[in-house]
Every structure is written in C-alpha cells, then in structure tokens.
Design a protein around this motif. Structure first.
Motif, PDB file in Angstrom:
ATOM      1  N   ILE A   1     -13.941   2.993  -5.528  1.00 40.52           N
ATOM      2  CA  ILE A   1     -13.204   3.656  -4.449  1.00 40.52           C
ATOM      3  C   ILE A   1     -13.847   5.001  -4.153  1.00 40.52           C
TER       4      ILE A   1
ATOM      5  N   GLU B   1      -9.906   6.429   4.978  1.00 41.59           N
ATOM      6  CA  GLU B   1      -8.960   5.910   3.994  1.00 41.59           C
ATOM      7  C   GLU B   1      -8.658   4.435   4.241  1.00 41.59           C
TER       8      GLU B   1
ATOM      9  N   ILE C   1      -2.966  -2.913  -7.180  1.00 43.77           N
ATOM     10  CA  ILE C   1      -3.677  -1.815  -6.511  1.00 43.77           C
ATOM     11  C   ILE C   1      -3.741  -0.585  -7.412  1.00 43.77           C
TER      12      ILE C   1
ATOM     13  N   ILE D   1     -10.650  -1.530  -2.045  1.00 47.87           N
ATOM     14  CA  ILE D   1      -9.515  -1.922  -2.887  1.00 47.87           C
ATOM     15  C   ILE D   1      -9.242  -3.419  -2.756  1.00 47.87           C
TER      16      ILE D   1
ATOM     17  N   ASN E   1      -1.394   5.208  -5.810  1.00 46.20           N
ATOM     18  CA  ASN E   1      -2.723   5.725  -5.440  1.00 46.20           C
ATOM     19  C   ASN E   1      -3.061   5.543  -3.958  1.00 46.20           C
ATOM     20  N   THR E   2      -2.304   4.715  -3.218  1.00 47.80           N
ATOM     21  CA  THR E   2      -2.624   4.537  -1.803  1.00 47.80           C
ATOM     22  C   THR E   2      -1.503   4.986  -0.885  1.00 47.80           C
ATOM     23  N   SER E   3      -0.334   5.318  -1.452  1.00 43.30           N
ATOM     24  CA  SER E   3       0.796   5.704  -0.607  1.00 43.30           C
ATOM     25  C   SER E   3       0.489   7.004   0.147  1.00 43.30           C
TER      26      SER E   3
ATOM     27  N   PHE F   1       0.825  -1.210   0.000  1.00 45.65           N
ATOM     28  CA  PHE F   1       0.000   0.000   0.000  1.00 45.65           C
ATOM     29  C   PHE F   1       0.863   1.266   0.000  1.00 45.65           C
TER      30      PHE F   1
ATOM     31  N   ILE G   1      -9.354   1.206   1.776  1.00 46.21           N
ATOM     32  CA  ILE G   1      -8.386   0.186   1.380  1.00 46.21           C
ATOM     33  C   ILE G   1      -8.930  -1.220   1.636  1.00 46.21           C
TER      34      ILE G   1
ATOM     35  N   GLN H   1     -11.142   3.013 -10.170  1.00 47.40           N
ATOM     36  CA  GLN H   1     -11.255   4.145  -9.263  1.00 47.40           C
ATOM     37  C   GLN H   1     -12.709   4.393  -8.833  1.00 47.40           C
TER      38      GLN H   1
END
Lengths: 254, 269
Positions: free
Chosen positions: B174, B184, B166, B192, B105-107, B100, B188, B171
């Motif tokens: 999400i 958030e 991921i 996700i 997109n998730t960092s 992740f 996830i 999108q």
C-alpha cells in the motif's frame, strides 16, 4: 576427526528429469566449519533440507555415524537424527507472536513425548534455553515477542533454538541472506564460535565468496545441482570461483 | 556469575507467572463451558433418560425415505438456489460498499467508521428468520421476502469479514502504491483489493452455501423455497418424506460445496 555424515550419489528431483541435486557425494567430519557456496538456484537449500530429512531424495544414501541410513530409517530414527541435526533458516521460521524464550524452547520438542510437551517443559530445559540466549547475547530479550526484534536478532533466536537441541551438526540455510553486512558478520562469527568451542559441525550455505573465504575451513562449491569443487578454503582458486557463477551466466545468456 | 544466575531466576519466574495466567484464563473459560452445559440441561439425568430413547424411536419412522412427491420439489429447490444466489449477491454489493468504511485503515473518518460498523452489527444482530417474518408481512409470501432476508442478514457477516481482511492486509505494498503517486481510491482498488480478493472470495462462497441452508429456514415462514415442503411434512408427521427431503438437501449442499470450490479455484489463481 571422525566422519559424522556420509553422502553417497545423492539425487533429488521435484519433477521428472529435472534434478535440483544430482549425483552428489561428500562427507562431513565432526566439528568442521563448511561453507556450501553457490548462486541462488544451485541446489544448496535442497541439499541442506535433504540432510535433515525435510526433502526425500530420489536416489543415493545419507549415512549418519550415529543413526545409520537416513532415507531408509524408521520414524523414531529420523526424529533422533533430526534432533542431532539442527536447522537455521533464511527466514528465521519463528512464531512471531510468541516470546523469544518460548521459540527457543521449541528446540527441545524432540526430547519429549507429545503428552509431556503439553505441560511446561522441565526446569533444566528452560535453563538450557536461557544459556543459549546468553550465548547469542539476547538474554535481556528473553520475554520479548519475536516480532519486536530486528532481523539480525531474530536470526540469533533461530541459532539459540538450534543450540538447545544440543546437536552434533547445524545446517544453516542462507542465514545471512536478508541481513546487513554488520549483522551478517555477527551471525557467521557466532556460528564459527559455536563450531570451535562446542565442537559442533556447521554446514552453512552462502552466496558471498568473501564471507566464505573469511570463515570456512572448507568450501564446497555447487552449481546446477552438482558439486564443482570441494577443498580447504585456503587453496580455493579464483578460476574455480568463476566456474561457480559461470553456469548462472551461461544459463542467463542462452 | 551470581548476577547471571539471578537474572535467569527472575526470567524463569516471570515466564512461569505468564504460564499460570494463561492456565487461569483457560480455567475461567472451562468453567463457563461446564456451567452452560449444566444450564441447558445436558447434565439433567431425567431429560437425557427420556430424550435419547425418543430420538432413537423417531429414527426408524424416517426409514425408508419416501421420494413419491419429488415432482413437487423441483420448483422450490430452484427457488431456494435462486434465493441463495440472489441474496448473496445483494449482500456482496452492500458489503463491498460498507467494508471500506468499516475498516480502520481505509475509513475516511472515525464517524463514518462508527456508522458503518453499527450498520453491520444491526444487520448481523437480527436473525434471518425474524427478518423473513417481517418481510413476509410487508411484501407477501414468496421467494422475494426470503431473498431480501438472506441478503440483509448476510451483509452483517460479509461486511465484517471483508473489513477484517482489509485491516489485516500488508501495509508495505500500500505504501509502495502511495509512494508512486496513486490516489486513495487507486490504492484501494489496485493495492488493497488484489491482496484481500482471495479471502473475500472464500467467505463469499462459504456464505452462498450457508444461504442455501438458511433459505430452508426462512422458507418455513412462507418466504419461498424448499423449507416450506420440509416444515409441511414435519407438521403432518410424514417423517419418511422429511428424511427424503433432507437427503435431497444434503446432495444439493454437497454439490454446491464442490461447485463453489471449483469456482474459487477458477477465479483465484
């Protein structure tokens, strides 16, 4: 007008004793604009797909004036019939990352051998593709990627792909189901224009009664896999339209 | 009319130019391929002339396969199997933590993204054989250093694939989850993860099978498993035993493949 395609007692089933299309007979004439009307699940898609040979019927016959019996045809005959019978799909079924022009050129594959199709297609084919794009009003998007186009534009690419096949019949499976009213009118007008000017027969499935009345020469009503009515659109009665959708209601209630 | 002919011509010219550029790219790659075949000596007639007959001569020495030592193979086979499962599990644990951070997109921050991808690159860059030798030196012979070597090396590959899955997920769902007021972390876990789960399961099961095969390689440097048996048989030139061991491994890998297929089917409906 001459009979282009003749369907006799056609049935299609995907599981035993559950028929998507049951015992359907009708014929299509050269250059007519026919709307296949019915609610979702009535078997419209299955019928259209079987006319192109994408679905195998379990009984009955589909006869083409030019290519003979379709369900009993050789591979070569089937390809020739498919080349003559272009399809336009609800979800466009284009390759997103390729250019509009390259997608349209796929419509020419049926005219070439495998090896020939590995090389760039002949200049005449590319000219045809550009004329088709001009026809659908997308010439300025020829080299754009399909994924950058709107839904209505993508459907017009689908129609251009059908046009370059130089077919005798276009089968359009719910071509406007995911479009807004304005684009819907545009797509149906385009199909109607192609039908009238190029004398290409069009069989288009819809679920909107109003559009069917507005554009069709002839309306075939389907419910629960059967043909409920088949007549010139002007003579279609209100009661018959209700019959089309009553099946659905009854099924929902019971 | 002439204007339209001109536009057509312009479009066709650009279309053709693109085709030529693509052709040129293929040509560049092809040159590299032929070049490397030449560098490694595949076009060297002398090497081929002596090498091919040598391989052909070796083959009869491997027949018939000799299974006489089979009782000594059971324990190492169980070790190899355990190493592959334990190593893959370790890898899954760390990959799930890292992926992740390593997906754009998730960092949570660009810095963490760089660190996470760097960790993945390093673990991927050191081959399991080298890791195995280092760890054998550190913790001694046996299945433990082998398992750690497999696990560490797998983190690089699994974490990268998880992160890619991921990044490629839709999108829209999400956005829908976020629009409903989800945090958030909830996004996830609930939006996700369900999307990428099948892809993750695929690479994980593939990696399990790979780790079983890799366990033979690290076994050769004393890090446990059936690899030691194979390398010993090779050293004393017992080629009939080698072929028997390879057959056993083939059977196990095939069984593992169908087993991972069944498991995947069972888990991903």
């Amino acid at each position: 007008m001459k009979e282009l395609l003749s369907i006799q007692r056609l049935s299609v089933s995907f599981e035993e004793n559950n028929f998507a299309v049951r015992d359907i007979s009708f014929s299509l004439q050269d250059g007519e604009f026919v709307v296949l009307l019915g609610s979702s699940g009535a078997g419209k898609s299955t019928l259209l797909r079987s006319l192109n040979g994408l679905v195998q019927p379990c009984s009955g016959s589909i006869r083409s004036r030019h290519h003979g019996e379709i369900s009993a045809s050789t591979n070569r005959q089937l390809r020739a019939h498919r080349r003559d019978t272009a399809m336009v799909f609800q979800q466009h079924q284009l390759i997103d990352r390729l250019s509009v022009l390259d997608n349209v050129l796929m419509g020419r594959l049926g005219y070439h051998s495998f090896l020939r199709s590995l090389l760039p297609l002949p200049q005449s084919d590319r000219q045809k593709a550009l004329s088709a794009l001009e026809r659908v009003g997308l010439i300025d998007k020829a080299l754009a990627r399909v994924k950058d186009l709107s839904g209505g534009q993508q459907q017009r690419v689908g129609i251009a792909r059908a046009l370059v096949q130089e077919p005798r019949l276009i089968l359009a499976d719910e071509p406007i189901a995911s479009l807004d009213p304005e684009s819907s009118v545009q797509i149906l007008s385009l199909l109607k224009d192609i039908c009238q000017r190029d004398r290409i027969a069009v069989l288009v499935s819809l679920h909107q009664v109003e559009f069917a009345r507005q554009f069709a020469d002839r309306i075939i009503g389907m419910a629960a896999g059967r043909i409920i009515c088949d007549q010139q659109s002007l003579t279609l009665q209100e009661s018959e339209i209700h019959a089309l959708y009553r099946h659905k209601l009854e099924a929902a209630v019971t | 009319m002439s204007a339209s002919v001109d536009t057509h011509r312009a479009i066709l010219r650009r279309h053709e130019l693109r085709w030529r550029q693509q052709f040129l790219r293929v040509l560049v790659i092809l040159t590299a391929v032929v070049g490397s075949l030449a560098v490694v000596g595949l076009f060297d007639p002398n090497r081929i002339a002596t090498g091919v007959p040598a391989i052909v001569n070796l083959l009869p020495e491997m027949f018939p396969p000799d299974f006489a030592r089979w009782p000594f193979w059971i324990k190492p086979l169980i070790d190899s199997m355990a190493m592959s499962i334990a190593g893959t599990s370790i890898a899954v644990f760390f990959s799930l933590l890292l992926c992740f951070f390593a997906a754009r997109n998730t960092s949570p921050s660009p810095a963490l993204y760089v660190i996470a991808t760097a960790v993945l690159n390093v673990t991927r860059a050191v081959p399991e054989l080298i890791l195995g030798m280092i760890l054998v030196a550190a913790v001694g012979f046996g299945a433990l250093p082998g398992t750690l070597a497999l696990g560490l090396h797998s983190v690089g590959m699994l974490g990268k694939f998880y992160a890619e899955a991921i990044e490629l997920c839709d999108q829209e769902p999400i956005e829908a989850a976020r629009s409903s007021g989800a945090s958030e972390l909830q996004v996830i876990v609930h939006s996700i993860l369900p999307q990428v789960f099948p892809a993750m399961a695929d690479v994980t099961f593939y990696r399990w099978e790979y780790n079983f095969r890799a366990s033979m390689v690290v076994g050769a440097v004393g890090a446990g498993g059936i690899g030691l048996e194979i390398i010993s048989a090779l050293r004393i030139m017992e080629y009939q035993q080698v072929s028997a061991l390879l057959l056993v491994v083939l059977v196990v890998v095939t069984a593992l493949d169908s087993m991972s297929n069944a498991l995947r089917h069972w888990m991903v409906q």
